[in-house]
Design an enzyme around this catalytic site. Structure first.
Site, short mmCIF file in Angstrom:
data_model
loop_
_atom_site.label_atom_id
_atom_site.label_comp_id
_atom_site.label_asym_id
_atom_site.label_seq_id
_atom_site.Cartn_x
_atom_site.Cartn_y
_atom_site.Cartn_z
N GLY A 239 0.76 -1.25 0.00
CA GLY A 239 0.00 0.00 0.00
C GLY A 239 0.79 1.29 0.00
N GLU A 273 4.12 -6.85 2.02
CA GLU A 273 3.68 -7.21 0.67
C GLU A 273 3.73 -6.01 -0.27
OE1 GLU A 273 -0.34 -8.58 1.25
OE2 GLU A 273 0.26 -10.35 2.38
N GLY A 275 4.12 -3.79 -3.52
CA GLY A 275 3.99 -3.99 -4.96
C GLY A 275 4.43 -2.74 -5.69
N ARG A 312 -4.94 2.61 -16.08
CA ARG A 312 -4.99 3.44 -14.86
C ARG A 312 -5.63 4.81 -15.07
NH1 ARG A 312 -1.80 4.98 -11.58
NH2 ARG A 312 -2.95 4.23 -9.79
N TYR A 316 -8.93 4.94 -12.82
CA TYR A 316 -8.77 5.63 -11.53
C TYR A 316 -8.51 7.12 -11.69
CZ TYR A 316 -7.39 0.75 -10.68
OH TYR A 316 -7.33 -0.62 -10.65
N CYS A 344 -12.38 3.44 -29.38
CA CYS A 344 -13.62 4.15 -29.68
C CYS A 344 -14.44 4.49 -28.45
CB CYS A 344 -14.42 3.34 -30.67
SG CYS A 344 -13.46 3.06 -32.16
N GLU A 345 -13.86 5.15 -27.50
CA GLU A 345 -14.64 5.73 -26.41
C GLU A 345 -13.81 6.85 -25.80
OE1 GLU A 345 -14.83 3.27 -22.65
OE2 GLU A 345 -14.70 1.65 -24.12
N TYR A 373 0.80 -2.16 -12.18
CA TYR A 373 -0.60 -2.13 -12.62
C TYR A 373 -0.73 -1.55 -14.03
CZ TYR A 373 -0.87 -2.97 -7.66
OH TYR A 373 -0.66 -3.49 -6.41
N1 LLP Z 1 -1.34 -7.08 -0.60
C1 LLP Z 1 -2.65 -7.20 -0.93
C2 LLP Z 1 -3.47 -8.15 -0.19
C3 LLP Z 1 -3.18 -6.41 -1.96
O1 LLP Z 1 -4.47 -6.53 -2.26
C4 LLP Z 1 -2.35 -5.50 -2.65
C5 LLP Z 1 -2.88 -4.67 -3.74
C6 LLP Z 1 -0.99 -5.43 -2.30
C7 LLP Z 1 -0.52 -6.22 -1.26
C8 LLP Z 1 -0.01 -4.53 -2.98
O2 LLP Z 1 -0.34 -3.19 -2.80
P1 LLP Z 1 0.67 -2.04 -3.32
O3 LLP Z 1 1.93 -2.11 -2.48
O4 LLP Z 1 0.96 -2.29 -4.74
O5 LLP Z 1 -0.10 -0.79 -3.11
N2 LLP Z 1 -4.82 -1.57 -9.83
C9 LLP Z 1 -4.75 -0.55 -8.80
C10 LLP Z 1 -4.11 -1.07 -7.52
C11 LLP Z 1 -4.80 -2.27 -6.92
C12 LLP Z 1 -4.13 -2.79 -5.68
C13 LLP Z 1 -4.73 -4.05 -5.23
N3 LLP Z 1 -4.12 -4.69 -4.09
C14 LLP Z 1 -4.00 0.66 -9.36
O6 LLP Z 1 -3.58 0.65 -10.51
O7 LLP Z 1 -3.86 1.66 -8.65
#
Ligand code: LLP
Length: 428
Positions: A239, A273, A275, A312, A316, A344-345, A373
């Site tokens: 997050g 975790e 990402g 994205r 979002y 086309c949108e 993402y």
């Molecule tokens: N752990 C869990 C259980 C998650 O659901 C997620 C992301 C992460 C870790 C990793 O989160 P990060 O460190 O990447 O913030 N597609 C969206 C983001 C969706 C995130 C979903 N879960 C975007 O492009 O902003």
């Protein structure tokens, strides 16, 4: 910090000119920088120096095997949310014991597959899932190591679509229900209760929501230990946000310091975790100008990537910086333009009101911060082949996902037997 910079007026990824990649693989393509991925991973893990912690990279952010393996070589585990992601992590070389299986809707077949592989931790999100996992594990003569994902009812102050820790969200288990479900878990066969997990959302740019959520988690663990549960693993999710433009998210060091302060008294092994913070700013989407189009009140730059390649902005309202691949020679008169794709949108707008120097057909542009993402959310909407991905390492680059060919795109569908006759060859 990233390794995308101008050299001789050409944007490079590390030692490779993006233009030379465009000549070799055509456009659009995603380009990832190994040095940037490695740098972000090191900065993040160093924030936890001296802490007993596991770093389970959230594969959903970028599941290219080459990206996962780059991180696995540095010692990363993986956070996965489907059997597919589990297979990707395993294929990339992540040890099963270093994989956490998260997600609100794991199907029984997926749980069985993960049990058979010896996955290190299951983050369980409901009583129904708990009971399913218990019977599958007991039936197979195995024990699943589980954590319950708690829902702290905290507002992560991020985009509503990526907020996951509010009571109204589908994720996790609220308090005090979780307390009863822990008791239930302790009674069920095939389970070993080892931890508690939380994940309140993504692209979080302040420490406050983390402080609230982790404070809740620590208090919950104290209560659960009081109930006799041996909680020894604390999974804090991902997050942490990144700067896309003006944002000033907390640094990994500030985040790490907060985590230490709040969790040290518990003496738990931590699971993180991350990402986006690892891969987000380690990738660009390179695209080519097809046409310029001026209307009475807007100037459109029509490019060859689109919302199918990069969701994205449409999904979002995300704002990504767009820069020319050839560095403008003198300070040019910048003109606000809308970067749009061929789809086309009207939601197919990659960036709005971006100040760019005058452009011509065939100019190359780079959409920044597209490493997380990006490619993972791409589709073939509007009959557009799956986008290519390239990984750079120093002066080398490799295509780590070739662009889908039109033949491959066509080959994905099947005609049923009652539609075999070709209408062009004349109907009866
Ligand atoms: N752990 C869990 C259980 C998650 O659901 C997620 C992301 C992460 C870790 C990793 O989160 P990060 O460190 O990447 O913030 N597609 C969206 C983001 C969706 C995130 C979903 N879960 C975007 O492009 O902003």
């Amino acid at each position: 910090m990233d390794h995308f910079h101008y050299q001789n007026s050409e944007l490079h990824a590390e030692g490779v000119a993006l233009r030379s990649i465009a000549e070799a693989v055509d456009t659009p393509f995603y380009c990832y920088s190994t040095a940037t991925i490695e740098h972000h991973y090191r900065v993040f893990t160093e924030a936890f120096d001296g802490v007993e912690a596991e770093f389970c990279y959230a594969v959903k952010a970028n599941s290219n095997l080459a990206v996962i393996r780059t991180l696995a070589q540095l010692g990363a585990g993986a956070d996965v949310v489907s059997e597919g992601e589990m297979r990707q992590a395993l294929a990339a070389g992540v040890a099963p014991g270093r994989i956490v299986f998260s997600g609100v809707g794991k199907k029984p077949a997926e749980l069985s597959a993960a049990l058979a592989e010896g996955i290190g931790q299951f983050n369980v999100e409901s009583t129904a899932e708990l009971e399913t996992l218990s019977s599958l594990a007991a039936g197979a003569g195995l024990r699943a190591r589980i954590a319950l994902r708690l829902n702290p009812d905290v507002d992560a102050a991020t985009h509503a679509k990526i907020t996951t820790g509010k009571a109204e969200n589908k994720f996790g288990i609220g308090w005090p229900q979780a307390r009863d479900i822990y008791d239930r878990a302790a009674q069920l066969p095939g389970l070993e209760v080892v931890g508690a997990a939380i994940h309140i959302g993504s692209q979080i740019t302040e420490l406050g929501p983390f402080e609230e959520a982790f404070g809740f988690l620590v208090a919950a663990v104290e209560a659960l230990r009081g109930d006799g549960h041996d909680i020894r693993r604390l999974d804090l999710g991902g997050g942490l946000g990144i700067p896309y433009g003006q944002e000033e998210p907390p640094s990994p060091a500030q985040y790490g310091a907060l985590v230490r302060r709040l969790t040290a008294p518990l003496g738990c092994r931590l699971v993180l975790e991350p990402g986006r913070v690892i891969v987000g700013n380690a990738g660009l989407l390179v695209t080519r100008v097809i046409y310029l189009k001026e209307t009475t009140n807007r100037c459109f730059v029509i490019v060859d990537s689109a919302m199918n390649d990069f969701m994205r902005p449409s999904l979002y309202d995300a704002r990504h910086q767009v820069v020319p691949v050839r560095e403008p020679r003198e300070i040019p008169a910048l003109q606000p333009v809308d970067i749009v794709g061929p789809i086309c949108e009207s939601s197919d707008t990659l960036a709005r009101d971006v100040p760019l120097p005058p452009l011509v057909t065939d100019d190359l542009l780079a959409i920044r911060s597209a490493g997380a993402y990006g490619a993972v959310m791409a589709s073939t909407y509007n009959g557009r082949p799956q986008v290519a991905e390239v990984l750079v390492n120093g002066n080398r680059f490799a295509v780590v996902r070739p662009r889908q060919t039109l033949a491959e795109l066509l080959a994905t569908d099947r005609l049923p037997d009652w539609l075999q006759a070709d209408p062009a060859k004349g109907a009866a």
